[in-house]
Design an enzyme around this catalytic site. Structure first.
Site, short mmCIF file in Angstrom:
data_model
loop_
_atom_site.label_atom_id
_atom_site.label_comp_id
_atom_site.label_asym_id
_atom_site.label_seq_id
_atom_site.Cartn_x
_atom_site.Cartn_y
_atom_site.Cartn_z
N THR A 134 0.81 -1.22 0.00
CA THR A 134 0.00 0.00 0.00
C THR A 134 0.84 1.27 0.00
OG1 THR A 134 -0.10 -0.18 2.41
CG2 THR A 134 -1.94 -1.14 1.16
N GLU A 135 2.15 1.16 -0.20
CA GLU A 135 3.06 2.29 -0.04
C GLU A 135 2.67 3.51 -0.86
OE1 GLU A 135 5.64 -1.30 1.10
OE2 GLU A 135 3.97 -0.87 -0.25
N VAL A 136 2.26 3.31 -2.13
CA VAL A 136 2.00 4.47 -3.00
C VAL A 136 0.85 5.33 -2.49
CG1 VAL A 136 2.94 3.40 -5.08
CG2 VAL A 136 0.50 3.11 -4.54
N PHE A 140 4.95 6.70 -0.20
CA PHE A 140 6.12 5.81 -0.13
C PHE A 140 6.36 5.15 -1.48
CE2 PHE A 140 6.27 5.32 4.58
CZ PHE A 140 7.62 5.10 4.75
#
Length: 258
Positions: A134-136, A140
């Site tokens: 889920t970084e984006v 991130f």
């Protein structure tokens, strides 16, 4: 202070347990360091032939710890490089470990937690488990884990799940070739143990080690160069305005308007 990682050996199996259930086993520098040390201990332990990675509580690992995210906002570039290198060290320790590593995923495996599962050689999960990078969504970049993910799934799938940041079920993860087995919660502990015991009793330890090395080294000969690039990218992204905006909004539980 309670140990964030538990280490137990029985029947030639080392069980490494993430022990931060009150924080949904979220990653922070101490947990990353303790996990790395536990895997090095298993690597050097002559009584150990196979390693199981599991977690206490209802989540396998929910990604980065909130206090840790707050600290990242104030890190220098050099501190972010060092921090990224610590995560790289954990992942490469597992990846290159001369023993088979089996992940027992119960509950969510998100962001860094999903990365942990990705690195393991064999992955069991329950139908209720959710996965996702889920970084984006918060500014991130899933830099380090992307170097390993591309060896497990196709480029098409890697782009879909890394660019959307979506979460997906264990069944979907199995279809993506990200995990091996989906097992109901009542049976997963025994199924993982039986799988580990079968490796212990039916396979040569030296052959397991060399076969794992063979697959890893021939499948990804440029891994170290890719990881060096990923560490630098990770550190640079943490200096971006999008990262600062995403983390600030996430910590305040505000909707992020990208």
């Amino acid at each position: 202070m309670e140990n964030l990682v538990l280490y137990h050996v029985a029947e030639r199996i080392a069980t490494i347990t993430i022990n931060r259930p009150e924080k949904r086993n979220a990653l922070n520098p101490q947990l990353v360091s303790e996990l790395t040390a536990a895997f090095i201990q298993a690597s050097e332990d002559d009584l150990v032939k196979v390693v199981i990675l599991n977690a206490n509580g209802n989540s396998f690992s929910a990604g980065a710890d909130l206090d840790y995210l707050q600290q990242l906002q104030h890190n220098t570039f050099e501190e972010n490089v060092a921090d990224s290198n610590n995560l790289k060290k954990l992942f490469t320790t597992i990846y290159y470990l001369p023993k088979v590593v089996i992940a027992q995923v119960e509950g969510h495996a998100i962001a860094g937690g999903c990365g942990l599962a990705t690195i393991c050689d064999i992955v069991f999960a329950t139908p209720e488990s959710n996965f996702g990078y889920t970084e984006v969504k918060i500014g991130f970049v899933p830099a380090i884990v992307s170097c390993f993910l591309k060896q497990k799934v196709s480029e098409t799938i890697a782009k879909e799940i890394l660019l959307t940041g979506k979460t997906f079920s264990a069944e979907q993860a199995q279809q993506y070739n990200l995990i091996n087995f989906v097992t109901n919660p009542a049976e997963i502990h025994q199924k993982v143990k039986d799988f580990a015991l079968s490796l212990c009793s039916e396979s040569s330890g030296n052959s397991l080690m060399i076969t794992k090395q063979l697959i890893n080294q021939t499948n990804n000969p440029l891994l170290e160069k890719s990881l060096e690039t990923a560490v630098q990218i990770n550190a640079r992204v943490r200096e971006s305005e999008d990262f600062k905006k995403g983390i600030a909004s996430f910590l305040k539980k505000e909707k992020i308007n990208w």
